[in-house]
Motif scaffolding. Structure first.
Motif: not given
Ligand SMILES: NC(=O)c1ccc[n+]([C@@H]2O[C@H](COP(=O)([O-])OP(=O)(O)OC[C@H]3O[C@@H](n4cnc5c(N)ncnc54)[C@H](OP(=O)(O)O)[C@@H]3O)[C@@H](O)[C@H]2O)c1
Ligand SMILES: Cc1cc2nc3c(=O)[nH]c(=O)nc-3n(C[C@H](O)[C@H](O)[C@H](O)COP(=O)(O)OP(=O)(O)OC[C@H]3O[C@@H](n4cnc5c(N)ncnc54)[C@H](O)[C@@H]3O)c2cc1C
Length: 381
Positions: A191-193, A243-245, A300-303, A306-310, A342-344
């Motif tokens: 987590v970096r921001y 993601g990390t899920g 892959f959401s950013r390829d 439009e967003k494509i999610y699971v 929630k969306d799933v």
């Molecule tokens: N510091 C950073 O750079 C950074 C970046 C990402 C995540 N994070 C944080 O790190 C944690 C872990 O993130 P993570 O790597 O496990 O992945 P994540 O952020 O949960 O993303 C994984 C994938 O899920 C997509 N996604 C976003 N909203 C969604 C939705 N409503 N339904 C289904 N899929 C959706 C994302 O697409 P999109 O992102 O393209 O919408 C991405 O393709 C999260 O808490 C996140 O907030 C930090």
């Protein structure tokens, strides 16, 4: 949910483990830094089951501790008590025991007492000031308020009294102990921001990424009986882990291979870009080739524009997904709780309506029955 009762180690008595591997899962050019960690359990006698999480006690960044000491005008050698009431140096206390990245209102109240220019905090810490307090806290850390009011001076002892206790973080275990008897694996997104014009970092994810190689990593197992693989090895399994899920599902696949489970496995995985964020791609493709992973649906959401999610992939394959549910499959979800899970859930209802020819009410009853029979399992955060 509790720790393994057979283990010597627990949240109260963590095992001082060694980090054995720290490897980037995301490729160069990715917006994320997601890592695969392996933690050595040799000699600990620690046991875990797939579905469990690992508790990790982090250390704060030493550069941030040094900056705080500088602003406070303290050396760090001053003695204080830690959160267990034991004497430690202030530097050690700020490194291992107290939260530096989030403020407590006790800190603001103390600054208001010491510095007339900070009188606004007195109203903010009162119950009526809740909204203003939340707005002030957002994106600010302890260092920010000290820099804003440098005339508010603290002794070492006074300062630790206005800080919160640093808590361990949980991570889904990404390995099966049947395949890795002496280690536990994790998949962690750093987590970096930026906020208030400063670079910020999450305490524990960057502890593992940047600061754990040189010292012990205090850990414990957090048992999750609600998130186990089916006992009946012939039961099919559907796993949704963007993601990390993906972490617990890597563990599930290892476990299902080791136990010779005959039930089919279907994984829905998604992340930003296939080229840089396809976590564990080689392993997943090898499982497909071996016949351990029967279906792999990728989003892959950013390829594309439009967003494509699971959940979009779930809807596209509604008929097959419904057939798996009808065949007794368990349905698992892991990852982001705020939106994804929630969306799933909504998509699952739509799948049942569309492929099962059911009304919205009937679909709700069908999903409720999945939950009641413990075939719909979530581990979301
Ligand atoms: N510091 C950073 O750079 C950074 C970046 C990402 C995540 N994070 C944080 O790190 C944690 C872990 O993130 P993570 O790597 O496990 O992945 P994540 O952020 O949960 O993303 C994984 C994938 O899920 C997509 N996604 C976003 N909203 C969604 C939705 N409503 N339904 C289904 N899929 C959706 C994302 O697409 P999109 O992102 O393209 O919408 C991405 O393709 C999260 O808490 C996140 O907030 C930090
Ligand atoms: C059961 C369970 C399993 C988990 N499994 C995993 C896993 O497998 N992998 C994984 O990576 N994580 C997992 N997590 C999440 C993990 O526990 C931590 O919450 C995560 O690593 C962040 O912790 P941290 O100490 O690095 O960040 P913290 O120091 O806790 O900082 C996070 C906080 O920073 C703030 N923040 C973050 N981004 C911004 C921003 N852009 N702007 C302003 N503020 C922001 C928010 O207040 C956020 O709450 C899991 C959580 C649970 C409960």
């Amino acid at each position: 949910m509790s720790a393994d009762p057979t283990s010597l180690y627990s949240r109260k008595n963590p095992f001082s483990a060694k980090l054995a591997a720290n490897r980037k899962l995301t490729g160069s050019g990715s917006a994320k830094d997601t890592r695969h960690f392996e933690i050595d359990l040799s000699g600990s006698g620690m046991n875990y089951e797939v579905g469990d999480s690992l508790g990790v006690f982090p250390k704060n960044n030493s550069a941030l501790v040094q900056e705080l000491l500088g602003v406070l005008g303290l050396s760090g050698e001053e003695m204080v008590v830690d959160t267990n009431g034991q004497p430690v140096s202030l530097r050690e206390a700020l490194t291992r025991f107290y939260v530096l990245t989030e403020m407590d209102k006790k800190l603001l109240a103390a600054i208001a007492e010491k510095e007339p220019a900070a009188a606004k905090f007195t109203a903010m810490v009162a119950p009526e000031g809740k909204a203003d307090l939340e707005a002030y806290f957002y994106g600010r850390e302890v260092i920010d308020v000290l820099l804003e009011y440098p005339a508010a001076k603290f002794t070492a002892e006074e300062f630790v009294k206005v800080l919160r206790k640093l808590q361990p973080r949980l991570y889904s275990i990404a390995s099966s102990q049947k395949a890795n008897p002496d280690s536990v694996h994790l998949a962690v997104a750093a987590v970096r921001y930026e906020s208030q014009g400063r670079k910020r970092e999450g305490v524990c994810s960057t502890f593992l990424t940047d600061r754990a190689e040189t010292g012990p990593v205090p850990i414990f197992v957090h048992s999750a009986k609600h998130f186990r693989v089916p006992e009946d090895l012939s039961t099919p399994v559907i796993m949704v882990g963007p993601g990390t899920g993906i972490a617990p599902f890597r563990a599930f696949l290892q476990e299902r291979k080791m136990t010779g489970a005959t039930g089919k496995n279907w994984l829905f995985f998604g992340d930003q870009k296939a080229a840089t964020d396809f976590l564990y791609r080689d392993e997943l493709e090898a499982y497909q080739a071996e016949g351990v992973l029967h279906e792999l649906s990728l989003a892959f959401s950013r390829d594309q524009a439009e967003k494509i999610y699971v959940q979009h992939r779930m809807i596209e394959q509604a008929a097959e997904l419904y057939a798996w549910l009808e065949a007794g499959a368990y349905f698992y979800v892991c990852g982001d709780a705020s939106r994804m899970a929630k969306d799933v859930d909504t998509a699952l209802h739509q799948v049942v309506e569309k492929a099962g020819g059911k009304s919205p009410e009937e679909a709700t009853a069908y999903v409720e029955e999945l939950k009641k029979s413990k075939r719909y399992r979530k581990d979301v955060y």
